[in-house]
Design an enzyme around this catalytic site. Structure first.
Site, mmCIF file in Angstrom:
data_model
loop_
_atom_site.group_PDB
_atom_site.id
_atom_site.type_symbol
_atom_site.label_atom_id
_atom_site.label_comp_id
_atom_site.label_asym_id
_atom_site.label_seq_id
_atom_site.Cartn_x
_atom_site.Cartn_y
_atom_site.Cartn_z
ATOM 1 C CD1 TRP A 359 19.605 -27.715 71.458
ATOM 2 C CD2 TRP A 359 20.829 -29.061 72.202
ATOM 3 N NE1 TRP A 359 18.947 -27.398 72.506
ATOM 4 C CE2 TRP A 359 20.177 -28.606 73.199
ATOM 5 C CE3 TRP A 359 21.238 -31.076 72.131
ATOM 6 C CZ2 TRP A 359 20.324 -29.439 74.715
ATOM 7 C CZ3 TRP A 359 22.070 -30.722 73.327
ATOM 8 C CH2 TRP A 359 21.330 -29.808 74.766
ATOM 9 C CG ASP A 360 14.957 -29.926 71.170
ATOM 10 O OD1 ASP A 360 15.675 -29.121 71.595
ATOM 11 O OD2 ASP A 360 13.624 -29.919 71.153
ATOM 12 C CD GLU A 490 17.435 -22.798 76.608
ATOM 13 O OE1 GLU A 490 16.606 -23.336 76.825
ATOM 14 O OE2 GLU A 490 18.202 -22.833 75.667
ATOM 15 C CE LYS A 602 14.507 -23.538 80.148
ATOM 16 N NZ LYS A 602 14.785 -23.668 78.938
ATOM 17 C CD GLN A 603 17.803 -28.765 78.878
ATOM 18 O OE1 GLN A 603 16.709 -27.768 78.043
ATOM 19 N NE2 GLN A 603 18.409 -29.853 78.179
#
Lengths: 768, 768
Positions: A359-360, A490, A602-603
């Protein structure tokens, strides 16, 4: 490992001094590519030290049989692997019959490696003392042609310094290569035929299972003091390799050199029977040009790319080097010429993560390609997903969904899922939303609605169906809930009501409904085709609407924030700043359960939603969410700092924005995540571009107009970038004093700067 | 596959008719064992059809390198595997030089297999027509000696029916065996030496890595019409095998037979240098006895076991066969002689699940062994965990716990964790509670407190420390919470506040505190030793108390029930009865994410807590919880139906109780879970025993007294069982009319029947 050996430079990546410990990292950092193929910066000559060999052909992959600890229903049987392709760069070198091998040399001096990003080439030079005490000076230059994207060129020079010497060059092709990342040590390539014609050689090989037929080819010529030698090489043929051995004698101080051209022809583009003849044709062309002319063309081609995509930063060489490195690598990876290709997270620099598409692409890469290329490039990326729609529907069926619901895969090469962790494969479903968002984003930026009736609407319908089926009704809440997901963060698995996922799901349904109406009204034929094919009914659309209108969003009244997921406030809310340094990075120091029950992010997750849908929220809401979540964010994903940088800039927290910018732009150059040996983080590099253009530049598209709210970090004197907005090219230059806009072409452009509309006329510098 | 080919019989498991499709299932069902070794019911002679070969030695395992899709911090490097050991049962048979192989015979008639549970032997008989048209009648008998647990015996008879024939027997040993369950196809055994002495042969072999040295041995003698033949066999030696070839000629109707003794000596019990001589000694002894005497001794030994552990059921042969099969298999697996052994979930019947020890032992097996053996057997099972305490502390340290906190492994052979799914390995921590509960249960049943000061207290302290550290404080709830766990219901992963886990955690801390006080008061020296070793302080104990006193339990006011976990009521609460039949079993039909977000319960979870701590709850509470959770329970774990059977009986829902009983007792015989080929569900067999004794019999221990509330399913005329309670043996017989109690020995025993205390005198039948 610390990569502080990379020298700051505006236009080049430079390594000085030879250190075997750095070889694998530098092999990643100095990677070269041309969109059709790419390779790690492996040495041409033999190297017996630790190395990670990699040469990759775009779109050529291998479906490796899945390996798991315990099988779970729904796992894909095969996992597409980025495939190490036959090597064509090899040139073993012997000096008085002693192999030149930097790992075994008595001394290596003046080692220097340069990746010249401006001109698109890689060079290397050093002086080495061989075990036989001969000193040689070596210099090499290598590039992969942008013009003729099947081919690359190498110039390799050896000068004995302390004695006359016999120099043997052994250029070779090798199809007996292996993958570092293989589940079962399967053989990936099958060598079919080796052909020699004069000083040209060809290895035809095919991949096992996928049966990609390729021809790996080379041609060499040898020079002494720039004079071409006519000698016929000795031919050494093995079952998976072919080499030419050239031997020349040179006096001390004289130069022996070899020019080698090589590369691949592939049946993705050509008939199988034509692979060798096509390779010959390419070789004829490059031989006619010669190394020097080909290099000139390379400079020109890169110059055109930079002309449009360069970002300058004055007064901060590390920041300048960082952004150019990112832009350079993105362009090496994907140029948008081929709608069957996509942007792999490691590009052509490593094997990790397999597959080419995450999906990046939709969340991070499309804005870069929209603004620095023509709109067709982004359209190709959208079309790639349209072409995979059928597979996405099959994928959803495997997980129990019906009626044309589509779940795009987490990782794919050909539309099929090829990832096998249940918590990601089955539950990280927000990816589906990013694919719909990219359609919205493309239309917002380009104004090209045509994609939606032609292709996008079918994708939006498949995605909306998925969300409607995936949401379930909670009697207890009297709302629709989405249970058992993994969000962009994640470091949480199998959570309920991830706010980002729920929000995106609702938005996807609303957006699909809106576009069904639009297409119905404005594109009747397309509507008939799509509604006939998808068999949507009013009743079904009402079901969608019910889910979208009654979606549950976890919220904390106390903090006045949306909760990342149900139960987030039950965690021990100790900020990252209060974590002992020795506990970080937590993904290397903590067991998985400990990470999961911690509050560490994480992000960007909730903040990713605020990035996508910023117009839905006030600046005060953004500030509350940023202030709440940022302190728990460990940014252990390469995709995290850029979003935080953009949000911090928007909130005028420029110190933070700058820190995040440095982290995103020099992630690989400074090896923040201690893993650059495995390859570069290509897709996150597009996030770096966003940090400058959208973060510092404050660029947005609103109501068909470019908007800017320029800011500049105090560390910089000025920065500039260019964007291609609907075929008008605007250059923006932001300094500490002022912002200037310059427009190319011959038509005026209305833009909004700090909420004030202004009109820019071509070739007329506007200062704000 | 349907196992309806198993014939109902009170004392035997019988298969009639040969069907190659049933071979692997029958290999599991007809398995034999003697606690020290065991084997699947593989044929002695060659068999070329589908088969799963298995012979296992208790405590001999192999640490197979872990295989995962993606590595997660904390995973164990190695996974102990149940190890297929060198084979000693093989006897290839040739008839006129044609191999006898049931898979290739022209016809097989009158095939009959019997596992005689009363006497502890396996027999097989059939008439087969070989490809060469010779008809033979074959009968075999095999058993593993309970008396001499290194040895087994085989009698194999062949009678040609339609012609004179030359019969060749080729008894062999084979150490070139493989495991079905291997991660990397590693070699597990290394053959060291093959020795022959007369008609005895010995293969010394060691396991790789773990270096268990074993000697596999055999001795054979051949008979014609019961007359021993003196011929010397031909010796065939290979690198991993040794065979004797005997050839005899018999007339049609005459019988050729071979007696073979074989087995293992192991360096777990003997010096390595003594393995062969010990094997010789064992062989001398059994040869002296001969097959018939040894079989007599086998019958006697089993008779003693049945004397104490038999359960009779009148009027329901399938139920009778089921319970005896369960009791028989438990006794074949574990006899309690060796505190380094435990009860593997597949016993000696398959390789699946690896490791020998799960929480099954503590939660399900200990009650059976306490009541049917002397108390030392259960004490040995507790001691096993005491001996692993240090490893459990190391295991917890790997996951970030400190200060002597102990987390027992999910699966183990030697105390080290050897399971590698994060959602189970790291999060299914309730297992720690079962280990503490077993200490409580042992003391409750046996009255033997001495185990606690001697060993148990240290275990309880390590476990309490784990729970105190694992719970975290939720500001939002002002309570301690336990986040990110998997409960006994493994169809949920990474959930928060699993009621069972939280309840058990609180109880463990309270129970540890209570026992610290008791030991401090009554066992001063032990207290000093333990407190010195564990360094507990008053301050630490106060911390524990704070967590125990403020533990959070999810509760629904609306339903007046404890919730299995946070958010359970958000699920789509469709009962199992409303699930389409084609969706079941969901673990074979649904993808994992779908299972996780469903409300379906793999095995008793909240109800397991009500089973452990039934005195903490009223019968009304039990009824509410049973009525709420039972309809969502799919019982796809072998450990589920027994608990539900007990609870249903307690609630007087006898139809349900009986249905669950049949499911638990005939799980393997009727192959409910379609997997019996892989081996039997040994540990859940103890649950079957509990269903009768605790469920129907209503047996409990309260205040040092046996309590009964006898019930009987309407399908039965009567049932009886015996329990050994504190060295007094009580026989209970329940019929539709009355319950009788009979006491052995010479001391009165006070018991409570239906809440009324009565006194039982020895040898005096009491009717109630």
């Amino acid at each position: 490992m610390n990569l502080d050996y990379i020298k700051p430079d505006n236009w080049s990546i430079i390594e000085e001094g030879f250190n075997a410990d750095n070889v694998k990292s530098s092999e990643s950092i100095f990677s070269i590519g041309n969109g059709a193929m790419g390779q790690r910066a492996n040495f041409e000559e033999q190297y017996s030290g630790p190395t990670f060999q990699g040469s990759y052909i775009a779109g050529v992959y291998y479906p490796d049989k899945t390996r798991v600890g315990w099988w779970k229903n729904g796992y894909p049987e095969y996992f597409a692997k980025v495939l190490n392709a036959p090597s064509w760069i090899g040139i073993n070198v012997l000096v008085n019959k002693e192999p030149l091998d930097l790992f075994t040399c008595k001394e290596v001096k003046n080692f220097r490696r340069e990746l010249n990003m401006k001109e698109g080439w890689l060079s290397r030079s050093f002086e080495a003392t061989l075990p036989n005490n001969i000193q040689v000076e070596v210099s090499t230059k290598r590039f992969l042609s942008l013009d003729l994207d099947e081919v690359g060129a190498i110039k390799y020079q050896v000068k004995p310094l302390n004695s006359d010497a016999e120099i043997t060059f052994q250029p070779y092709l090798d199809s007996g290569i292996t993958n570092e990342d293989t589940n079962w040590d399967d053989k990936f390539w099958d060598t079919l035929q080796i052909t020699i014609e004069g000083e040209k050689a060809f290895i035809e090989a095919k991949t096992m299972k996928t049966e990609f037929y390729t021809c790996t080819f080379m041609e060499s010529s040898v020079f002494v003091n720039n004079e071409k030698q006519d000698q016929k090489p000795e031919i050494k043929r093995e079952s998976n390799a072919i080499a030419f051995h050239y031997t020349v004698h040179v006096a001390a101080g004289e130069t022996a050199s070899i020019h080698k051209f090589g590369g691949y022809t592939v049946d993705r583009k050509l008939e199988r029977s034509q692979l060798v003849s096509a390779a010959k044709n390419v070789l004829e062309t490059v031989i006619e040009h010669g190394f020097t002319t080909l290099l000139e063309k390379q400079k020109e081609a890169w110059s055109k790319i930079w002309e449009m995509s360069d970002i300058t930063i004055d007064g901060d060489v590390k920041a300048q080097q960082g952004i150019r490195f990112n832009i350079f690598q993105l362009n090496q990876t994907y140029l948008g010429k081929d709608s069957t290709l996509n942007i792999g997270p490691k590009g052509f620099t490593g094997e990790k993560y397999g597959g080419s598409t995450y999906w990046d692409t939709e969340a991070y890469c499309i804005p870069f390609y929209m603004a620095t290329k023509n709109e067709n490039v982004a359209r190709n990326l959208l079309k790639y997903r349209y072409n995979h729609l059928e597979k996405a529907i099959e994928n959803a069926e495997k997980l129990g969904f019906k009626n044309g619901a589509a779940l795009y895969p987490m990782v794919t090469m050909n539309g099929e899922e090829c990832h096998n962790e249940w918590e990601i494969t089955f539950e990280e479903i927000h990816r589906n939303g990013a694919i719909a968002f990219a359609i919205f984003n493309y239309y917002r930026y380009t104004g090209d609605f045509s994609y939606i009736p032609e292709m996008g609407l079918e994708v939006l319908i498949g995605i909306a169906r998925f969300w409607q089926q995936r949401a379930t009704f909670s009697e207890a809440r009297n709302k629709y809930v989405i249970l058992g997901v993994t969000g962009p963060n994640e470091y949480e698995n199998n959570i309920n009501n991830n706010w980002y996922t729920n929000y995106l799901a609702k938005w996807c349904i609303d957006y699909a409904l809106e576009n069904i109406e639009k297409v119905k009204e404005g594109y009747h034929d397309d509507y008939l085709r799509v509604s006939g094919k998808t068999k949507i009914t009013d009743k079904e659309l009402q079901e969608w609407q019910k889910v979208a209108d009654n979606m549950y969003f976890p919220y904390s009244e106390k903090h006045q924030i949306y909760l990342q997921q149900d139960g987030f406030l039950d965690k021990e809310l100790i900020t990252v700043a209060d974590l002992p340094q020795e506990d970080r990075p937590i993904n290397q120091k903590w067991s998985w359960d400990r990470i999961l029950r911690s509050p560490y992010i994480k992000q960007a997750d909730t903040l990713q939603g605020f990035y996508f849908f910023e117009d839905h929220f006030s600046i005060e809401e953004l500030k509350r969410h940023f202030d709440f979540y940022e302190p728990f964010t460990v940014h252990e994903s390469s995709l995290s700092p850029c979003v935080h940088s953009i949000q911090a800039a928007k909130l005028d927290q420029m110190e933070q924005a700058y820190t995040f910018y440095l982290r995103t732009s020099r992630l690989d150059l400074d090896d923040y995540n201690k893993e650059v040996e495995e390859g570069l983080h290509i897709t996150s590099m597009a996030g770096t571009w966003m940090s400058i253009v959208e973060g510092f530049g404050g660029m947005r598209v609103k109501e068909d107009m470019l908007n800017f709210e320029p800011r500049i970090p105090k560390e910089w004197q000025a920065y500039s970038f260019k964007v291609n907005f609907r075929e008008q090219i605007l250059k923006v230059n932001v300094s500490q004093k002022e912002t200037t806009f310059e427009l190319e072409g011959d038509t005026d452009l209305d833009i909004v700067v700090n909420n004030k509309q202004i009109t820019i006329s071509p070739n007329n510098l506007i200062k704000v």
